[in-house]
Design a protein around this motif. Structure first.
Motif, PDB file in Angstrom:
ATOM      1  N   TYR A 116     -18.265   1.984  15.239  1.00  0.00           N
ATOM      2  CA  TYR A 116     -17.532   1.242  14.213  1.00  0.00           C
ATOM      3  C   TYR A 116     -18.307   1.326  12.900  1.00  0.00           C
ATOM      4  N   THR A 120     -12.483   2.351  15.074  1.00  0.00           N
ATOM      5  CA  THR A 120     -13.608   3.264  15.276  1.00  0.00           C
ATOM      6  C   THR A 120     -13.559   4.376  14.229  1.00  0.00           C
ATOM      7  N   HIS A 138     -12.201  -2.628  11.591  1.00  0.00           N
ATOM      8  CA  HIS A 138     -11.789  -2.933  12.958  1.00  0.00           C
ATOM      9  C   HIS A 138     -11.423  -1.679  13.753  1.00  0.00           C
TER      10      HIS A 138
END
Length: 260
Positions: free
Chosen positions: A154, A114, A112
């Motif tokens: 991500y 970056t 969740h």
């Protein structure tokens, strides 16, 4: 057999003595229940050296690596890493893990967050660095691993090789003195393996002290200053990378002839 093995261990130990030793294991024993995994393991690593640990599954190589970062607690013997007595129950684990980075086969990235957030998390939480400084470190380490353009991506948007390189950048962001790699390419296909190995090789050229548990024999022979072959929980044979072309013990010859 024992004489051949003991004689083979000596080059690694004597080579460590002139330089500043940053990792040293002496007579390390470790069992899991009735399974004795390490049976008196000893070796020393000078600053700036690359050591590759090879051996069959169950030989103790990954356990030895995990003991260096005290992810496993040894039964007896001593381990000193970057001035830390790792075997001491009173060791400051926070300080140890600032000096020792470890990268595993699994990337362990937070899905969740970056890439940048994954990398800046520890410098901010452990070192209390301001956000701007942590981001600058993330940018630098991503440049090191060839992913400068992926800071805002991500993990799910990256290939396995890219995720592994982010995991390496995350460890480098803590500016460790020693890097440990535990079979970091074993889940990757050959092309992605090459991406990761090139990053590790560039770190070696930059003088990073590293311990690699690997099944990549050609890479170990090319990059490692010392190769340690473990067999049945012991350091069985050790020497420079080219020892893989001329193994001195029957066990190493057998291992190399059968691959993994």
């Amino acid at each position: 057999m024992n004489l051949a093995r003991d004689a083979a261990v000596q080059p690694s130990q004597s080579a460590a003595s002139p330089a500043h030793t940053v990792v040293e294991l002496k007579d390390v024993h470790k069992s899991f229940g009735n399974n004795q995994v390490l049976k008196g393991v000893s070796f020393a690593i000078p600053k700036g050296q690359v050591v590759a640990i090879i051996g069959k599954s169950g030989s103790g190589k990954s356990t030895a690596l995990r003991c260096i970062d005290r992810l496993e607690i040894i039964d007896s013997g001593t381990i000193h890493v970057c001035g830390h007595a790792v075997h001491d129950p009173a060791i400051d684990l926070r300080q140890l893990r600032q000096d020792v980075g470890i990268v595993f086969q699994s990337y362990n990235l937070f899905p969740h967050l970056t890439v940048e957030q994954n990398i800046t998390l520890a410098p901010k939480a452990v070192k209390n660095l301001p956000a701007a400084q942590a981001r600058a470190i993330a940018a630098r380490t991503l440049q090191q691993v060839g992913l400068a353009d992926k800071a805002q991506a991500y993990p799910e948007q990256l290939s396995g090789g890219q995720q592994q390189r982010v995991a390496i950048a995350r460890s480098l962001a803590m500016e460790p003195q020693v890097m440990l790699f535990d079979e970091v390419t074993s889940a990757l296909d050959p092309q992605l393996t090459g991406e990761v190995l090139r990053v590790i090789e560039s770190l070696a050229q930059g003088g990073m002290t590293m311990v690699l548990v690997t099944h990549e024999m050609e890479f170990a022979a090319r990059v490692a200053d010392t190769v340690i072959y473990m067999h049945e929980g012991k350091v069985w044979e050790t020497g420079p990378g080219d020892m893989l072309k001329n193994p001195q013990t029957a066990e190493l010859r057998d291992f190399l002839s059968h691959g993994l």
